[in-house]
Design a protein around this motif. Structure first.
Motif, PDB file in Angstrom:
ATOM      1  N   LYS A  92     -16.682 -23.029 -17.155  1.00 31.33           N
ATOM      2  CA  LYS A  92     -15.770 -21.877 -16.962  1.00 31.33           C
ATOM      3  C   LYS A  92     -15.850 -20.970 -18.189  1.00 31.33           C
ATOM      4  O   LYS A  92     -15.937 -21.473 -19.317  1.00 31.33           O
ATOM      5  CB  LYS A  92     -14.313 -22.351 -16.859  1.00 31.33           C
ATOM      6  N   GLN A 107     -16.678 -19.092 -12.959  1.00 30.13           N
ATOM      7  CA  GLN A 107     -16.727 -20.559 -12.891  1.00 30.13           C
ATOM      8  C   GLN A 107     -17.941 -21.005 -12.092  1.00 30.13           C
ATOM      9  O   GLN A 107     -18.237 -20.427 -11.055  1.00 30.13           O
ATOM     10  CB  GLN A 107     -15.492 -21.116 -12.171  1.00 30.13           C
ATOM     11  N   VAL A 136     -12.369 -33.369 -11.885  1.00 26.38           N
ATOM     12  CA  VAL A 136     -11.171 -34.212 -11.716  1.00 26.38           C
ATOM     13  C   VAL A 136     -11.024 -34.573 -10.233  1.00 26.38           C
ATOM     14  O   VAL A 136     -10.898 -33.677  -9.389  1.00 26.38           O
ATOM     15  CB  VAL A 136      -9.897 -33.460 -12.185  1.00 26.38           C
ATOM     16  N   GLU A 143      -2.975 -30.672  -6.012  1.00 28.96           N
ATOM     17  CA  GLU A 143      -2.711 -29.740  -7.109  1.00 28.96           C
ATOM     18  C   GLU A 143      -1.290 -29.251  -6.938  1.00 28.96           C
ATOM     19  O   GLU A 143      -0.855 -28.986  -5.814  1.00 28.96           O
ATOM     20  CB  GLU A 143      -3.646 -28.542  -7.032  1.00 28.96           C
ATOM     21  N   GLU A 159      -4.033 -25.549 -16.237  1.00 30.76           N
ATOM     22  CA  GLU A 159      -3.913 -24.351 -17.066  1.00 30.76           C
ATOM     23  C   GLU A 159      -2.501 -23.809 -17.097  1.00 30.76           C
ATOM     24  O   GLU A 159      -1.649 -24.200 -16.300  1.00 30.76           O
ATOM     25  CB  GLU A 159      -4.932 -23.276 -16.657  1.00 30.76           C
TER      26      GLU A 159
HETATM   27  P1  AMP Z   1      -8.765 -22.660 -12.585  1.00 28.34           P
HETATM   28  O1  AMP Z   1      -9.220 -21.243 -12.648  1.00 28.34           O
HETATM   29  O2  AMP Z   1      -9.102 -23.434 -13.810  1.00 28.34           O
HETATM   30  O3  AMP Z   1      -7.330 -22.792 -12.211  1.00 28.34           O
HETATM   31  O4  AMP Z   1      -9.579 -23.315 -11.373  1.00 28.34           O
HETATM   32  C1  AMP Z   1      -9.390 -22.885 -10.044  1.00 28.34           C
HETATM   33  C2  AMP Z   1      -9.438 -24.086  -9.113  1.00 28.34           C
HETATM   34  O5  AMP Z   1     -10.714 -24.752  -9.227  1.00 28.34           O
HETATM   35  C3  AMP Z   1      -8.415 -25.155  -9.425  1.00 28.34           C
HETATM   36  O6  AMP Z   1      -7.164 -24.824  -8.897  1.00 28.34           O
HETATM   37  C4  AMP Z   1      -9.071 -26.360  -8.759  1.00 28.34           C
HETATM   38  O7  AMP Z   1      -8.920 -26.312  -7.344  1.00 28.34           O
HETATM   39  C5  AMP Z   1     -10.534 -26.176  -9.080  1.00 28.34           C
HETATM   40  N1  AMP Z   1     -10.840 -26.831 -10.359  1.00 28.34           N
HETATM   41  C6  AMP Z   1     -10.746 -26.278 -11.581  1.00 28.34           C
HETATM   42  N2  AMP Z   1     -11.057 -27.154 -12.554  1.00 28.34           N
HETATM   43  C7  AMP Z   1     -11.363 -28.299 -11.945  1.00 28.34           C
HETATM   44  C8  AMP Z   1     -11.774 -29.594 -12.406  1.00 28.34           C
HETATM   45  N3  AMP Z   1     -11.955 -29.848 -13.715  1.00 28.34           N
HETATM   46  N4  AMP Z   1     -11.999 -30.554 -11.496  1.00 28.34           N
HETATM   47  C9  AMP Z   1     -11.844 -30.308 -10.148  1.00 28.34           C
HETATM   48  N5  AMP Z   1     -11.479 -29.102  -9.649  1.00 28.34           N
HETATM   49  C10 AMP Z   1     -11.229 -28.111 -10.525  1.00 28.34           C
END
Ligand code: AMP
Length: 397
Positions: free
Chosen positions: A162, A173, A202, A207, A285
């Motif tokens: 990311k 991402q 993860v 979530e 986050e």
């Molecule tokens: P974020 O912008 O970091 O909130 O990522 C957007 C979405 O991607 C998250 O709400 C998760 O559905 C998925 N995601 C992000 N990071 C991870 C991770 N480390 N492992 C699994 N899914 C992830």
């Protein structure tokens, strides 16, 4: 309203200090849908709202009491904007914290630039969280191909690369599916030299997010958890109140309180969590502002996230955050407008008891762009979501 405070002066005579009980003009940096809903809440309290945004036809432009068009990178223009307001807040995180630090010397900003500084960069945010013993997915800072190769060796694949800053709604991402050197180089090249974070994948079972509110006296309150479903890294829907096993919910709440206190947040802080199969929770986050998952509080909670922030910004006591009625929220993305029939026929969604349609007034639909949302209040949030998905399907036909 002006209130008069008695003062005991040095010569033992009584003086009177005139103070405003509540601010009369509040500024918001960012005029998108979060700004729009906050603007309405502030106006309900009789406050005049000034909004700053680069887009002259952004959602806030037509309802703000004063609208300033300007770039988020124009330091002088933002300073000029702030000179006419009493308190400043932001609904958009990619604003230079240096600009806000300069403004903070003369105006109150809630949440503070120090909070924004941590949350607008994933490396700083994860480093900060881990430093106060808040668990996150395992991660590595990535600046070079050798960082990425050793990061993938340590964290395995799949993993997620990311951008450290300026990414949102899944932009910036890449889900890494192989550790093959040429593939890793190709993925890293897409970041064009920007700092990145590699996160271990993860295997979450759910979530969810918590939204906390904290006033300048340190009083805090949290809405019940919001259970969130994402598609293509963008929030698709939210259940409220979301069911989280009680021990995990307690753990998340204690983390939320610790984070808000240690960052000294005045305003709202959204904390996104992953729930693991064994009941542990990891923080994904932070967002120091109202959040898409909290939109359902407009109808389903005694105090909405926007009204709560308006209460905090104007120095009033926090409102209660009990659930009026459970339900679900579903986002309406630009994709729905871009089908063969153009803008959906809203008659399909209006007039249904318990259903609330929110359109943000954005002029140009784009794939993945949040154009509006639907809320459905119903005693069973899961049933509400099934009904909303069916309704959304009908809107696209
Ligand atoms: P974020 O912008 O970091 O909130 O990522 C957007 C979405 O991607 C998250 O709400 C998760 O559905 C998925 N995601 C992000 N990071 C991870 C991770 N480390 N492992 C699994 N899914 C992830």
């Amino acid at each position: 309203m002006i209130i008069k405070v008695s003062l005991l002066c040095e010569n033992n005579s009584l003086g009177v200090l005139e103070m405003k009980e509540h601010p009369e003009r509040i500024g918001i940096l960012g005029g998108g849908q979060l700004g729009l809903m906050l603007c309405k809440a502030l106006q309900q309290l009789g406050v005049k709202v000034s909004v700053y945004d680069p887009t002259p036809d952004c959602p806030c432009a037509s309802i703000a009491d004063y609208f300033a068009e300007g770039s988020f990178s124009d330091h002088q223009a933002i300073l000029g904007f702030a000179s006419d307001i009493e308190i400043l807040t932001f609904e958009f995180e990619n604003i230079s914290s240096e600009t806000l630090i300069a403004i903070e010397k003369i105006k109150k900003i809630h949440p503070s630039p120090a909070v924004l500084y941590i949350s607008q960069d994933r490396i700083r945010e994860k480093g900060y969280l881990n430093s106060i013993d808040i668990p996150t997915a395992k991660w590595r800072e990535i600046n070079t191909l050798s960082d990425l190769t050793s990061g993938v060796d340590a964290l395995g694949v799949p993993s997620i690369l990311k951008t450290s800053s300026m990414g949102y709604d899944g932009r910036g991402q890449i889900r890494l599916s192989s550790s093959e050197p040429a593939y890793l180089k190709e993925c890293l090249d897409r970041f064009e030299g920007r700092a990145a974070v590699l996160e271990q994948w993860v295997p979450f079972i759910q979530e969810f997010s918590l939204i906390g509110a904290r006033d300048s006296r340190g009083n805090m309150s949290f809405w019940d958890p919001f259970v969130n479903h994402h598609e293509n890294h963008i929030l698709e829907s939210t259940l409220y109140p979301g069911f989280i096993p009680p021990k995990s919910a307690e753990l998340a709440l204690s983390m939320g309180k610790k984070i808000m206190e240690s960052m000294n947040v005045v305003g709202l802080l959204t904390i996104e969590f992953f729930l693991l199969p064994d009941g542990r929770v990891l923080v994904n986050e932070l967002a120091p502002r109202p959040h898409n998952s909290g939109h359902i509080t407009i109808e389903a909670s005694e105090t909405s996230q926007f009204y709560q922030l308006a209460l905090i910004l104007t120095g009033r006591p926090l409102g209660s955050v009990g659930v009026i009625k459970p339900g679900a929220m579903i986002n309406l993305l630009g994709d729905l407008w871009l089908g063969s029939k153009g803008e959906p026929d809203w008659n399909t969604a209006s007039g249904i008891p318990g259903v609330f349609l929110h359109l943000y007034g954005k002029k140009t639909p784009k794939n993945g762009r949040k154009m509006g949302h639907l809320t459905f209040l119903h005693q069973d949030p899961c049933e509400a979501l099934v009904a909303l998905r069916t309704l959304k399907q009908r809107l696209s036909n």
